[in-house]
Design a protein around this motif. Sequence first.
Motif, PDB file in Angstrom:
ATOM      1  N   ASN A 149       6.340   2.392  88.087  1.00  0.00           N
ATOM      2  CA  ASN A 149       7.436   3.294  88.432  1.00  0.00           C
ATOM      3  C   ASN A 149       7.776   4.231  87.281  1.00  0.00           C
ATOM      4  O   ASN A 149       7.988   5.436  87.478  1.00  0.00           O
ATOM      5  CB  ASN A 149       8.670   2.489  88.827  1.00  0.00           C
ATOM      6  N   LEU A 150       7.815   3.695  86.049  1.00  0.00           N
ATOM      7  CA  LEU A 150       8.141   4.517  84.890  1.00  0.00           C
ATOM      8  C   LEU A 150       7.104   5.614  84.670  1.00  0.00           C
ATOM      9  O   LEU A 150       7.441   6.788  84.479  1.00  0.00           O
ATOM     10  CB  LEU A 150       8.234   3.638  83.640  1.00  0.00           C
ATOM     11  N   PHE A 151       5.827   5.244  84.678  1.00  0.00           N
ATOM     12  CA  PHE A 151       4.770   6.218  84.420  1.00  0.00           C
ATOM     13  C   PHE A 151       4.717   7.275  85.520  1.00  0.00           C
ATOM     14  O   PHE A 151       4.582   8.462  85.240  1.00  0.00           O
ATOM     15  CB  PHE A 151       3.419   5.509  84.297  1.00  0.00           C
ATOM     16  N   ARG A 152       4.817   6.846  86.771  1.00  0.00           N
ATOM     17  CA  ARG A 152       4.738   7.818  87.867  1.00  0.00           C
ATOM     18  C   ARG A 152       5.937   8.752  87.882  1.00  0.00           C
ATOM     19  O   ARG A 152       5.813   9.945  88.170  1.00  0.00           O
ATOM     20  CB  ARG A 152       4.591   7.084  89.194  1.00  0.00           C
ATOM     21  N   THR A 153       7.119   8.226  87.565  1.00  0.00           N
ATOM     22  CA  THR A 153       8.307   9.075  87.482  1.00  0.00           C
ATOM     23  C   THR A 153       8.126  10.136  86.403  1.00  0.00           C
ATOM     24  O   THR A 153       8.447  11.316  86.603  1.00  0.00           O
ATOM     25  CB  THR A 153       9.557   8.227  87.184  1.00  0.00           C
ATOM     26  N   ALA A 154       7.612   9.733  85.245  1.00  0.00           N
ATOM     27  CA  ALA A 154       7.408  10.669  84.143  1.00  0.00           C
ATOM     28  C   ALA A 154       6.358  11.721  84.488  1.00  0.00           C
ATOM     29  O   ALA A 154       6.518  12.905  84.177  1.00  0.00           O
ATOM     30  CB  ALA A 154       6.991   9.905  82.889  1.00  0.00           C
ATOM     31  N   LEU A 155       5.280  11.309  85.141  1.00  0.00           N
ATOM     32  CA  LEU A 155       4.233  12.263  85.524  1.00  0.00           C
ATOM     33  C   LEU A 155       4.752  13.272  86.536  1.00  0.00           C
ATOM     34  O   LEU A 155       4.465  14.474  86.438  1.00  0.00           O
ATOM     35  CB  LEU A 155       3.016  11.514  86.071  1.00  0.00           C
ATOM     36  N   ARG A 156       5.517  12.794  87.520  1.00  0.00           N
ATOM     37  CA  ARG A 156       6.085  13.720  88.513  1.00  0.00           C
ATOM     38  C   ARG A 156       7.033  14.717  87.864  1.00  0.00           C
ATOM     39  O   ARG A 156       7.044  15.911  88.197  1.00  0.00           O
ATOM     40  CB  ARG A 156       6.809  12.934  89.612  1.00  0.00           C
ATOM     41  N   SER A 157       7.850  14.243  86.921  1.00  0.00           N
ATOM     42  CA  SER A 157       8.794  15.122  86.243  1.00  0.00           C
ATOM     43  C   SER A 157       8.066  16.203  85.454  1.00  0.00           C
ATOM     44  O   SER A 157       8.451  17.382  85.479  1.00  0.00           O
ATOM     45  CB  SER A 157       9.692  14.306  85.313  1.00  0.00           C
ATOM     46  N   ALA A 158       6.992  15.823  84.762  1.00  0.00           N
ATOM     47  CA  ALA A 158       6.230  16.797  83.979  1.00  0.00           C
ATOM     48  C   ALA A 158       5.557  17.823  84.883  1.00  0.00           C
ATOM     49  O   ALA A 158       5.529  19.016  84.573  1.00  0.00           O
ATOM     50  CB  ALA A 158       5.190  16.079  83.118  1.00  0.00           C
ATOM     51  N   ILE A 159       5.016  17.363  86.008  1.00  0.00           N
ATOM     52  CA  ILE A 159       4.376  18.290  86.947  1.00  0.00           C
ATOM     53  C   ILE A 159       5.393  19.302  87.464  1.00  0.00           C
ATOM     54  O   ILE A 159       5.138  20.501  87.521  1.00  0.00           O
ATOM     55  CB  ILE A 159       3.725  17.517  88.105  1.00  0.00           C
ATOM     56  N   GLY A 160       6.584  18.804  87.837  1.00  0.00           N
ATOM     57  CA  GLY A 160       7.611  19.698  88.349  1.00  0.00           C
ATOM     58  C   GLY A 160       8.087  20.694  87.313  1.00  0.00           C
ATOM     59  O   GLY A 160       8.206  21.893  87.589  1.00  0.00           O
ATOM     60  N   ARG A 161       8.362  20.222  86.090  1.00  0.00           N
ATOM     61  CA  ARG A 161       8.857  21.117  85.044  1.00  0.00           C
ATOM     62  C   ARG A 161       7.794  22.128  84.620  1.00  0.00           C
ATOM     63  O   ARG A 161       8.068  23.314  84.450  1.00  0.00           O
ATOM     64  CB  ARG A 161       9.313  20.318  83.829  1.00  0.00           C
ATOM     65  N   SER A 162       6.552  21.651  84.407  1.00  0.00           N
ATOM     66  CA  SER A 162       5.510  22.548  83.914  1.00  0.00           C
ATOM     67  C   SER A 162       5.141  23.585  84.972  1.00  0.00           C
ATOM     68  O   SER A 162       4.833  24.736  84.652  1.00  0.00           O
ATOM     69  CB  SER A 162       4.270  21.760  83.491  1.00  0.00           C
ATOM     70  N   HIS A 163       5.187  23.197  86.256  1.00  0.00           N
ATOM     71  CA  HIS A 163       4.917  24.164  87.319  1.00  0.00           C
ATOM     72  C   HIS A 163       5.974  25.261  87.322  1.00  0.00           C
ATOM     73  O   HIS A 163       5.671  26.448  87.416  1.00  0.00           O
ATOM     74  CB  HIS A 163       4.885  23.466  88.677  1.00  0.00           C
TER      75      HIS A 163
END
Length: 323
Positions: free
Chosen positions: A294-308
């Motif tokens: 959950n921690l890793f996937r949450t962080a990856l989703r956040s980075a994808i959203g912000r960087s996009h």
Amino acid sequence: GLRPVATRDIGLGAQYPEWEWTARAYKADWTAVRDCDPDTSAAEPGLHAARDARLLHQLKRIGTAPQTHRRRSEGESLDLRALVDFAVHRAGGQSADDRVYQSRMQTDHALGVLVLLDASGSTADAAGGSSQIWDEQRRLAANLVQGLEEVGDRVAAYAFRSFGRRDVRFLRLKDFDGRFDGPARARLGALKPAGFTRLGAAIRHAQCRIIAGAGTRQMLLVLISDGIAYEDGYEARYADEDVRKALQEAELGGVGCVCLSIGAVDADAGHRNWGASAHAWLPHAGALGPQVVNLFRTALRSAIGRSHGSAMRRSASGWLQMR
């Protein structure tokens, strides 16, 4: 505003800005981060060699991408190359491999992780001078690096401490192209808590390291720290705001951030520093397994959203601005 991190090396180390929240502006080239290796003369060999099977099982579920598996006896579609080889061999009277199918499966590990260990003096002070929390932090770092390496992810590990804004030390434990072998374990075992915690500079340097060295589509920075950013002139809200800004910069650069703390730490300080980044307080190193997916996937989703979003802003304006 929030701008891309710019670095340059003038012999003192990589130069980084620091965020001055009262002025809402960066102090340019305010900190310097030097790369170095720990002194291994006092290493504790074998201290962190335990294998965390539960953590390993969970890590296998993270960061995979579709991969084509060819020359299979059954699958979703024909493998045209294998089919041609089969026909040619049969026409020539030779024995032929009849595995002519292919399948797409989630087996390609496309994740790069940099594990960053807080080696400042406060990691020992957090337990009233006991080494228990520090030992658990090192054990957690070792478990993560060993597990990520075993499942096939790209992983590096560093520690940090500071002795003033111009002397932030970034200690190599394992780089992306190295192995978590005897010398790497010796570097980890030799570490002792010392110095202070100029956390923003360490995060910025880690971001540059992972972007330059991971070579993967998905990137994570896993910070293991007591959550207390402190040094003379770097404390209270000034430090808290700079840490949050550094984490935001990493996510805007496509690097997800996970912040982990162990034991009796100042939870309020952690909340102030980590902000919206994925974070957890663990009672001991072995408690990460049930939470890691959950921690890793949450962080990856956040980075994808912000960087996009930042890419769209750059396309529209030619410069990254966030007010």
